[in-house]
Scaffold this motif. Structure first.
Motif, short mmCIF file in Angstrom:
data_model
loop_
_atom_site.label_atom_id
_atom_site.label_comp_id
_atom_site.label_asym_id
_atom_site.label_seq_id
_atom_site.Cartn_x
_atom_site.Cartn_y
_atom_site.Cartn_z
N LEU A 64 81.23 -77.51 25.34
CA LEU A 64 81.08 -76.78 26.59
C LEU A 64 80.41 -75.44 26.27
CD1 LEU A 64 84.64 -77.48 28.02
CD2 LEU A 64 82.51 -78.68 28.57
N PRO A 65 79.47 -75.00 27.10
CA PRO A 65 78.75 -73.76 26.79
C PRO A 65 79.69 -72.57 26.72
CG PRO A 65 78.32 -74.47 29.06
CD PRO A 65 79.04 -75.59 28.38
N GLY A 66 79.76 -71.97 25.53
CA GLY A 66 80.68 -70.87 25.28
C GLY A 66 81.66 -71.19 24.16
N GLN A 67 81.81 -72.49 23.82
CA GLN A 67 82.75 -72.89 22.78
C GLN A 67 82.20 -72.61 21.37
OE1 GLN A 67 83.81 -77.04 23.99
NE2 GLN A 67 85.85 -76.18 24.20
N TYR A 68 83.05 -72.84 20.37
CA TYR A 68 82.66 -72.55 18.99
C TYR A 68 83.06 -73.70 18.08
CZ TYR A 68 87.60 -71.34 18.07
OH TYR A 68 88.96 -71.37 17.93
N VAL A 69 82.54 -73.67 16.86
CA VAL A 69 82.95 -74.59 15.80
C VAL A 69 83.34 -73.78 14.57
CG1 VAL A 69 81.58 -76.59 16.48
CG2 VAL A 69 80.58 -74.85 14.98
N ASN A 70 84.09 -74.42 13.69
CA ASN A 70 84.37 -73.86 12.37
C ASN A 70 83.37 -74.43 11.38
OD1 ASN A 70 86.76 -72.24 12.93
ND2 ASN A 70 87.79 -74.19 13.31
N ILE A 71 82.71 -73.58 10.62
CA ILE A 71 81.75 -74.01 9.61
C ILE A 71 82.30 -73.66 8.24
CG2 ILE A 71 79.38 -73.82 8.76
CD1 ILE A 71 78.50 -72.98 11.53
N LYS A 72 82.38 -74.66 7.37
CA LYS A 72 82.89 -74.44 6.03
C LYS A 72 81.83 -73.74 5.18
CE LYS A 72 85.16 -76.89 2.22
NZ LYS A 72 85.59 -78.23 1.72
N VAL A 73 82.24 -72.67 4.50
CA VAL A 73 81.32 -71.95 3.61
C VAL A 73 81.09 -72.81 2.37
CG1 VAL A 73 80.88 -69.82 2.35
CG2 VAL A 73 82.26 -69.75 4.44
N PRO A 74 79.85 -73.23 2.12
CA PRO A 74 79.59 -74.10 0.97
C PRO A 74 80.12 -73.51 -0.34
CG PRO A 74 77.67 -74.03 2.38
CD PRO A 74 78.63 -73.00 2.91
N GLY A 75 80.72 -74.38 -1.16
CA GLY A 75 81.25 -73.96 -2.45
C GLY A 75 82.62 -73.34 -2.38
N THR A 76 83.21 -73.31 -1.19
CA THR A 76 84.55 -72.73 -1.03
C THR A 76 85.38 -73.65 -0.13
OG1 THR A 76 84.27 -71.48 1.04
CG2 THR A 76 83.38 -70.49 -0.96
N GLU A 77 86.64 -73.28 0.03
CA GLU A 77 87.52 -73.98 0.97
C GLU A 77 87.69 -73.17 2.25
OE1 GLU A 77 88.65 -77.10 0.57
OE2 GLU A 77 87.38 -77.06 -1.23
N GLU A 78 86.93 -72.09 2.39
CA GLU A 78 87.04 -71.20 3.54
C GLU A 78 86.11 -71.65 4.67
OE1 GLU A 78 89.07 -68.54 3.87
OE2 GLU A 78 89.97 -68.99 1.93
N SER A 79 86.53 -71.42 5.89
CA SER A 79 85.70 -71.71 7.06
C SER A 79 85.59 -70.47 7.93
CB SER A 79 86.30 -72.86 7.88
OG SER A 79 86.27 -74.07 7.16
N ARG A 80 84.53 -70.40 8.69
CA ARG A 80 84.31 -69.31 9.63
C ARG A 80 83.98 -69.90 11.00
NH1 ARG A 80 86.56 -67.29 6.10
NH2 ARG A 80 86.00 -65.48 4.82
N ALA A 81 84.42 -69.21 12.05
CA ALA A 81 84.23 -69.70 13.41
C ALA A 81 83.03 -69.02 14.06
CB ALA A 81 85.49 -69.44 14.24
N TYR A 82 82.11 -69.83 14.61
CA TYR A 82 80.90 -69.30 15.25
C TYR A 82 80.64 -70.02 16.56
CZ TYR A 82 80.17 -67.37 10.60
OH TYR A 82 80.34 -66.69 9.41
N SER A 83 80.29 -69.24 17.57
CA SER A 83 79.97 -69.81 18.87
C SER A 83 78.57 -70.42 18.86
CB SER A 83 80.02 -68.71 19.96
OG SER A 83 81.30 -68.15 20.06
N PHE A 84 78.43 -71.53 19.56
CA PHE A 84 77.11 -72.11 19.75
C PHE A 84 76.26 -71.16 20.59
CE2 PHE A 84 79.97 -75.81 19.44
CZ PHE A 84 79.29 -76.61 18.53
N SER A 85 75.00 -71.00 20.19
CA SER A 85 74.06 -70.27 21.05
C SER A 85 73.01 -71.22 21.61
CB SER A 85 73.37 -69.14 20.26
OG SER A 85 72.68 -69.66 19.14
#
Length: 342
Positions: free
Chosen positions: A135-156
């Motif tokens: 839905l326009p405005g939502q976000y996904v979590n993207i895993k940082v390559p080489g780590t187990e960490e993820s960051r959340a970013y909204s779709f543009s």
């Protein structure tokens, strides 16, 4: 014929399913291995009650008043065992996704571009390997390559396309920022989970005020992409605030939206007193063109926590109570989603 149904669960997870013509949402969900709450499936118990404020559907008259009253139906409440869509719909499910034996969708993507669009912002473009609905405005979590960490970013980017884009704050020393600026290259693989979030564009039935801070512009770009396709008969006004001149990005895209979308207008604001920008200060200092309409307005707000808190305080101080108020706060390492509906 089939319709796309977005099931938005109370924990912020959204799952998209295909519903065949004449099929109930409950049956379509079960066919897609999502176990929505249900005891009877006959419109008697009310266990499958949810809400639908977006899309067209029929409920028929096979349910009893104890399961769904006329007043509830008039307010947008539905029974998924009785709801038969006749268009794409968004259905709010008052249960966590995990209780429905589903969860966040996982998909892979390929980096197509990484652009440093300003000293403080990065544009990441990704080609998804599977279809992804959001839905326009939502976000996904993207895993940082080489780590187990993820960051959340909204779709543009535009919903319905595998060509995804994200506007990301360039944080010096930040985990994702460092990878994007120093290591990322075309063809790199990324792992994404989502979509998520209750911050998304609702049907435009009254004037809309959008307030963006910094890379909080991203979800509004997706919303405007949607409005460009769907059209809009109500006034929509965006105020986009940043700290310094160099932080202003996406202005050319906003100019194009203003040319393409009837009734859309925007202005930019720079907070730095050293700026020569014609509008200095904060977004709340430049709301003279905002379609407040005595509170008959839907407000969408996305930015860093201090900005969000300041805007919420401004509305309280001015005794402005919008018909609906949707907001999202973000920080460099995590996105916290909050919503307030007046």
């Amino acid at each position: 014929m089939s319709y796309n149904i977005a099931l938005n669960f109370e924990d912020g997870v959204t799952r998209f399913i295909s519903c065949n013509e004449g099929e109930t949402v409950l049956d379509a969900a079960y066919r897609n291995q999502i176990n929505l709450p249900m005891d009877c499936s006959d419109g008697v118990c009310g266990t499958c009650k949810g809400s639908c404020y977006q899309g067209n559907f029929e409920l028929g008259d096979e349910y009893i008043d104890e399961a769904l009253t006329d007043e509830e139906a008039a307010e947008g409440k539905i029974l998924t065992c009785q709801m038969i869509p006749s268009s794409d719909c968004v259905v709010e499910i008052p249960a966590a996704s995990t209780l429905c034996k589903t969860g966040i969708a996982e998909l892979d993507g390929i980096v197509s571009e990484v652009n440093l669009v300003s000293p403080t912002a990065i544009e990441l473009k990704v080609t998804a390997e599977q279809d992804i609905g959001f839905l326009p405005g939502q976000y996904v979590n993207i895993k940082v390559p080489g780590t187990e960490e993820s960051r959340a970013y909204s779709f543009s980017s535009r919903p319905g396309s595998r060509d995804l884009s994200f506007l990301i704050r360039n944080v010096p020393g930040g985990l994702m920022s460092s990878w994007l600026v120093g290591q990322a290259k075309t063809g790199d693989r990324l792992s994404l989970t989502g979509p998520m979030g209750v911050f998304y564009l609702r049907p435009v039935a009254r004037p809309v005020l959008m307030l963006a801070g910094g890379t909080g512009l991203a979800p509004f770009l997706a919303m405007l992409e949607q409005l460009r396709v769907k059209g809009c008969e109500q006034p929509v006004h965006l105020i986009y605030g940043v700290t310094n001149n160099d932080d202003l990005v996406g202005v050319a895209a906003l100019d194009q939206f203003a040319a393409d979308i009837d009734n859309f207008s925007f202005k930019t604001v720079v907070a730095s007193p050293d700026s020569e920008h014609p509008r200095k200060g904060y977004v709340t200092n430049h709301m003279e063109d905002a379609p407040i309409n005595h509170g008959e307005v839907d407000v969408y707000l996305c930015g860093p926590p201090p900005m969000v808190d300041a805007v919420l305080g401004h509305f309280r101080d001015q005794s402005i109570e919008p018909t609906s108020f949707h907001y999202e706060k973000f920080s460099p390492s995590v996105t916290a989603v909050e919503e307030q509906v007046a």
